[in-house]
Design an enzyme around this catalytic site. Structure first.
Site: not given
Length: 438
Positions: A264, A267, A333, A366
């Protein structure tokens, strides 16, 4: 790396914890103003404004918006152009996403009705939206998985028309995105992006059809535009930075957890990765894994900025306390990296998606596990849900009152209506009552 580490037993834990969570959803005032101008312009000038902004922002000149539409043949050609491995992966992911959402349709997406003992029919009619628009990011970022996650549940819900918009800066089209549109059954696709694409979908132009709802992620301009047009059309959500929270009991390989935190953090700098564990030695091992693995990551600078800016390693008194803190965070998440994840799952009330067990990496969700990856962020999982079939349907109440039922319900309705001072309501109910026998 200057990655903050907290302990729930520390006297300043609450203040430090709130600093970790703080994120403002307020959009920059200049962006809001610019987006409002673009929306108003597209609403008035339609295609001409869309062409102007596409040339300005995406460096893509076209003689008409029709020239920006991708044909079904182009989507098919892109599908045939990608590698066999990519085709197989797209089709396998699409099949799993479709299967999951078909089960969702069976569970919650069907009309239903029943009759009272007096013959009155009550129920709910579920119907798909007529036309939806899906926004797919383009440019440096290309997300074929987002095409699948937005288009397939709409298709399963029975939406007849799915309109995709995707920016192609400089005219560069990503074949995987186009191939995903072909696999997912997108009806029409336009190489238009930004606030102007949202405006075209919301208001309609001579070429781009007006839709009933717009879904899909985008940058700050897209998020602001979706917020502005809400009410004119439906939207899925205003998404914040991506988030992952890992609850770990110390039994998972620390390298795996470190990489899950990276998944994550890579990103963008505002993404958030948090580890909660009652095992201090394990937290130290994960920290060591982070330091060891970070240099080999292509996006190491973004990951480092994200972890130092918004990440945290938090030592808890117990897994039970970790679950309580998780519920306060309500993450997008949530990984339960435990040898016995089923023990902790009942304690977890708020999360966009819950990934159970050491082998369930967030990345599988994902791309190809099946459930939707469009999830609530920034604590909104406390009151909202993942994108699903239900987002592409609406519900109408069904009421058919029998003559016998009108005799029972009429006096109740009239009494309440008189109490509210609404005589018309009361008399409408009373007129349907049978005259009393003398």
């Amino acid at each position: 790396m200057n990655l903050r580490q907290l302990s729930t037993t520390a006297p300043d834990f609450e203040a430090e914890f709130q600093r970790v969570l703080h994120w403002s959803a307020e959009t920059d005032g200049a962006i809001e103003s610019r987006v409002a101008d673009i929306l108003a312009d597209v609403k008035v000038r339609g295609d001409a404004a869309v062409l102007e902004y596409t040339a300005r922002f995406d460096r893509l000149d076209a003689r008409s918006v029709a020239a920006l539409e991708l044909t079904r043949e182009e989507l098919k050609a892109a599908f045939e152009q990608i590698t066999p491995a990519q085709r197989d992966a797209l089709q396998a992911a699409a099949a799993r996403v479709r299967s999951y959402h078909e089960r969702q349709l069976e569970a919650c997406g069907r009309s239903w009705s029943y009759r009272d003992e007096d013959g009155t029919l009550l129920g709910q009619k579920v119907t798909p939206l007529d036309r939806v628009g899906i926004y797919v990011p383009g440019g440096k970022a290309a997300y074929p998985s987002s095409v699948l996650m937005n288009a397939i549940p709409a298709h399963v819900a029975g939406v007849p028309e799915i309109i995709m918009v995707v920016p192609t800066p400089g005219g560069e089209k990503n074949p995987l995105v186009l191939a995903a549109a072909y696999v997912a059954g997108v009806s029409r696709a336009f190489t238009v992006g930004g606030a102007q694409a949202v405006a075209a979908l919301a208001y309609g132009t001579a070429t781009v059809p007006k839709v009933d709802k717009i879904t899909g992620p985008g940058n700050a301009y897209v998020a602001s535009a979706k917020k502005h047009v809400f009410g004119q059309v439906g939207i899925d959500m205003i998404a914040g930075p991506s988030e992952i929270l890992v609850l770990a009991d110390g039994t998972t390989d620390p390298d795996w957890v470190a990489m899950d935190l990276f998944s994550q953090a890579e990103h963008d700098e505002m993404a958030q990765s948090i580890l909660l564990s009652p095992d201090a030695d394990y937290i130290a091992k994960v920290r060591a894994s982070i330091e060891k693995l970070l240099p080999e990551m292509p996006r190491k600078d973004v990951i480092k900025a994200s972890l130092e800016g918004r990440g945290a390693l938090i030592l808890t008194r117990s897994m039970e306390e970790a679950c309580e803190i998780s519920n306060r965070i309500a993450p997008e998440h949530l990984e339960v990296s435990s040898s016995d994840p089923q023990r902790w799952e009942p304690l977890l009330r708020h999360a966009g998606a819950i990934f159970l067990g050491a082998y369930t990496s967030e990345s599988l969700g994902d791309y190809c596990a099946g459930p939707n990856h469009v999830l609530p962020t920034s604590g909104t999982a406390r009151f909202s849900s993942p994108l699903g079939v239900y987002d592409f349907q609406k519900r109408s109440s069904l009421i058919e009152v029998s003559e016998s039922g009108a005799q029972k319900l009429g006096p109740i309705a009239a009494e309440l209506a008189y109490g509210e001072g609404l005589q018309g309501h009361a008399r409408a109910a009373e007129m349907r009552l049978r005259p009393e026998k003398g």
